[in-house]
Write an enzyme that holds these catalytic residues in place. Sequence first.
Site, mmCIF file in Angstrom:
data_model
loop_
_atom_site.group_PDB
_atom_site.id
_atom_site.type_symbol
_atom_site.label_atom_id
_atom_site.label_comp_id
_atom_site.label_asym_id
_atom_site.label_seq_id
_atom_site.Cartn_x
_atom_site.Cartn_y
_atom_site.Cartn_z
ATOM 1 N N ARG A 58 0.825 -1.141 0.142
ATOM 2 C CA ARG A 58 0.052 -0.137 0.102
ATOM 3 C C ARG A 58 0.824 1.177 -0.167
ATOM 4 N NH1 ARG A 58 -3.396 2.705 4.462
ATOM 5 N NH2 ARG A 58 -5.071 3.491 3.331
ATOM 6 N N HIS A 62 0.224 4.452 -2.522
ATOM 7 C CA HIS A 62 -0.088 5.698 -2.070
ATOM 8 C C HIS A 62 0.841 6.810 -2.554
ATOM 9 C CE1 HIS A 62 -3.259 5.093 1.065
ATOM 10 N NE2 HIS A 62 -3.726 4.318 -0.020
ATOM 11 N N ASN A 90 -3.670 8.502 4.609
ATOM 12 C CA ASN A 90 -2.489 7.839 5.180
ATOM 13 C C ASN A 90 -2.478 7.932 6.852
ATOM 14 O OD1 ASN A 90 -1.412 7.426 2.849
ATOM 15 N ND2 ASN A 90 -0.286 9.574 2.815
ATOM 16 N N HIS A 190 -6.525 -5.905 -2.138
ATOM 17 C CA HIS A 190 -7.362 -6.019 -1.077
ATOM 18 C C HIS A 190 -7.649 -7.766 -0.634
ATOM 19 C CE1 HIS A 190 -8.895 -1.647 -1.010
ATOM 20 N NE2 HIS A 190 -7.560 -1.604 -0.693
HETATM 21 C C1 HEM Z 1 -9.346 1.024 -5.729
HETATM 22 C C2 HEM Z 1 -9.345 1.990 -4.914
HETATM 23 C C3 HEM Z 1 -8.855 1.869 -3.560
HETATM 24 C C4 HEM Z 1 -9.374 2.394 -2.262
HETATM 25 C C5 HEM Z 1 -10.657 3.241 -2.116
HETATM 26 C C6 HEM Z 1 -8.855 1.827 -1.301
HETATM 27 C C7 HEM Z 1 -9.117 2.012 0.003
HETATM 28 C C8 HEM Z 1 -8.396 1.612 1.197
HETATM 29 C C9 HEM Z 1 -8.830 1.707 2.581
HETATM 30 C C10 HEM Z 1 -9.848 2.418 2.979
HETATM 31 C C11 HEM Z 1 -7.890 0.982 3.247
HETATM 32 C C12 HEM Z 1 -8.060 0.432 4.613
HETATM 33 C C13 HEM Z 1 -7.054 1.567 5.247
HETATM 34 C C14 HEM Z 1 -7.494 1.855 6.876
HETATM 35 O O1 HEM Z 1 -8.416 1.563 7.347
HETATM 36 O O2 HEM Z 1 -6.466 2.032 7.533
HETATM 37 C C15 HEM Z 1 -7.157 0.069 2.402
HETATM 38 C C16 HEM Z 1 -6.369 -0.865 2.579
HETATM 39 C C17 HEM Z 1 -5.231 -1.274 2.004
HETATM 40 N N1 HEM Z 1 -5.247 -1.092 0.510
HETATM 41 FE FE1 HEM Z 1 -6.466 -0.090 -0.725
HETATM 42 N N2 HEM Z 1 -7.650 0.957 -1.731
HETATM 43 C C18 HEM Z 1 -7.894 1.247 -2.868
HETATM 44 C C19 HEM Z 1 -6.808 0.446 -3.983
HETATM 45 C C20 HEM Z 1 -5.917 -0.139 -3.593
HETATM 46 C C21 HEM Z 1 -4.600 -0.231 -4.379
HETATM 47 C C22 HEM Z 1 -4.592 -0.116 -5.898
HETATM 48 C C23 HEM Z 1 -3.620 -0.933 -3.741
HETATM 49 C C24 HEM Z 1 -2.154 -1.537 -3.962
HETATM 50 C C25 HEM Z 1 -1.747 -1.654 -5.262
HETATM 51 C C26 HEM Z 1 -4.247 -0.979 -2.260
HETATM 52 C C27 HEM Z 1 -3.680 -1.849 -1.373
HETATM 53 C C28 HEM Z 1 -4.092 -1.812 -0.075
HETATM 54 C C29 HEM Z 1 -3.528 -2.724 0.733
HETATM 55 C C30 HEM Z 1 -2.661 -3.820 0.750
HETATM 56 C C31 HEM Z 1 -4.363 -2.352 2.135
HETATM 57 C C32 HEM Z 1 -4.077 -3.264 3.503
HETATM 58 C C33 HEM Z 1 -3.150 -2.331 4.125
HETATM 59 C C34 HEM Z 1 -2.620 -2.854 5.529
HETATM 60 O O3 HEM Z 1 -3.152 -3.787 6.293
HETATM 61 O O4 HEM Z 1 -1.733 -2.020 6.356
HETATM 62 N N3 HEM Z 1 -5.478 -0.435 -2.260
HETATM 63 N N4 HEM Z 1 -7.242 0.518 1.059
#
Ligand code: HEM
Length: 318
Positions: A58, A62, A90, A190
Site C-alpha cells: 500500500r 500511495h 495515510n 485487498h
Molecule cells: C480502488 C481504490 C482503493 C480504495 C478506495 C482503497 C482504500 C483502502 C482503505 C480505506 C484501506 C484501509 C485503510 C485503513 O483502514 O487504515 C485500504 C487498505 C489497503 N489497500 Fe487499498 N484502496 C484502493 C486501492 C488499492 C490499491 C490499488 C492497492 C495496491 C496496489 C491497495 C492496497 C491496499 C492494501 C494492501 C491495504 C491493507 C493495508 C494494511 O493492512 O496495512 N489498495 N485501502
Amino acid sequence: MAIITVVACLLLLMSGSCSAQLSTNFYSKTCPKVLSVVKPVVRSAVSKEKRMGASLLRLHFHDCFVNGCDGSILLDDTSSFTGEQTARPNNKSARGFNVIDDIKSTVEQVCPGVVSCADILAIAARDSVEFLGGPSWNVKLGRRDSKTASFSGANGGRIPAPSSSLSNLISTFQAVGLSVKDMVALSGSHTIGQARCVQFRPHVYNDTNIDRSFATTRQGSCPSKIGSGDQNLAPLDLQSPTAFDNNYYKNLISKKGLLHSDQELHNGVSTDSLVETYSKNPNTFFSDFSAAMIKMGDISPLTGSNGQIRKNCGKVNP
Ligand code: HEM
Ligand SMILES: *[C@@H]1O[C@H](CO)[C@@H](O)[C@H](O)[C@H]1NC(C)=O
Ligand SMILES: *[C@@H]1O[C@H](CO)[C@@H](O)[C@H](O)[C@H]1NC(C)=O
C-alpha cells in the site's frame, strides 16, 4: 532515424511527457546486488508480521498516486514542513516506514548513495506480494527521490476514498494513466491486509448491497456510533487475509466486500464481468495484476538529474 527520435523526444520533453525510462537493469553496474540485499529484509519483516506485506504494498500505491513514484510519502513532518503522512488516506493508517528504513540502511551499507527510496518501495511491494503467494514480476528501477511532498495532493482525492463510486474509482485511476482493467486488477490487493472500522462502517451499516450475515459479523467489531471503535481492524478478505490469492473477487460475487468501494466493482455494473473472470481464473488475475503494478510503478518518476538519492528515506538530504 536516431535524430528523429531525439528531436521528437526533445519536443515531448518540453511538454513533459518524455521522461527517461526506468529499466530492470538500472543498478546492474552501480549496485548489482540490490535485489538480493532487499529481499531478505522484506522476508524477515513479513514473516514476523504477515500484515506487513500488505502495508508495504500500500505504501508504494500511495506514493505513486501523489506526484508520481518519488518516495514523497516517506518524508517525515518537521516543525516547518507537513508532508503526506498525516493526510487523510495515510493518517493513522499508512505503516511500514520502519521496514523501509531497515531496507535502506542495509542497502546503504552495500552501495552508499546509489539506490533511491522510491525504488526501494517498488521492490518491497513486489517482494511482499511474492512472499504472500502472489505473482512476481521484473521490477523497473531508476526512480529518484523527491525533495518535497504534498499534503494537499495526498489529501485532495488523488488517492481514492472508500466512499468512492465506480465512476470516481475509474476517474482517479484514469487521472494517473491507469485503465479500468488496471483498476480492477490492482484492487485485488485487498486480498491481503486490514481496514479500520472508520473506513468500513458506512458500508456495513448503511449499504444494502452486502450479505446480511457478513454485515452483522463486521458490525460486531465496529460500533455504529461515529468516533467509537474507529481504529478496530477487520480483514479486507474474510477468507485468507494473509494469502495473496483471488478470494477478493469471490467475496465480491457473494457480496462480502468490506469497503463500499470494493463492492462497487461488482454491483450490476460494467466491471462485473472482469471481477467474475478474476474470480474464476487466478492466473489471469496474476498476470493482469503484475502488468498493472509495472504501469503503476511507471507513474511520473523523477529520473536523470531530477530529485536526489536520499541518504535517509524520511529526510531530504541536507
Ligand atoms: C480502488 C481504490 C482503493 C480504495 C478506495 C482503497 C482504500 C483502502 C482503505 C480505506 C484501506 C484501509 C485503510 C485503513 O483502514 O487504515 C485500504 C487498505 C489497503 N489497500 Fe487499498 N484502496 C484502493 C486501492 C488499492 C490499491 C490499488 C492497492 C495496491 C496496489 C491497495 C492496497 C491496499 C492494501 C494492501 C491495504 C491493507 C493495508 C494494511 O493492512 O496495512 N489498495 N485501502
Ligand atoms: C491525524 O489523526 C490524529 C489522531 O486521530 C488527529 O488528531 C489529527 O488531527 C489527524 N491529522 C489530520 C491532518 O487530519
Ligand atoms: C447512515 O446514513 C445516515 C443517513 O445518511 C447517517 O446519518 C448515518 O451516520 C450513517 N451511519 C453510518 C454508520 O455511516
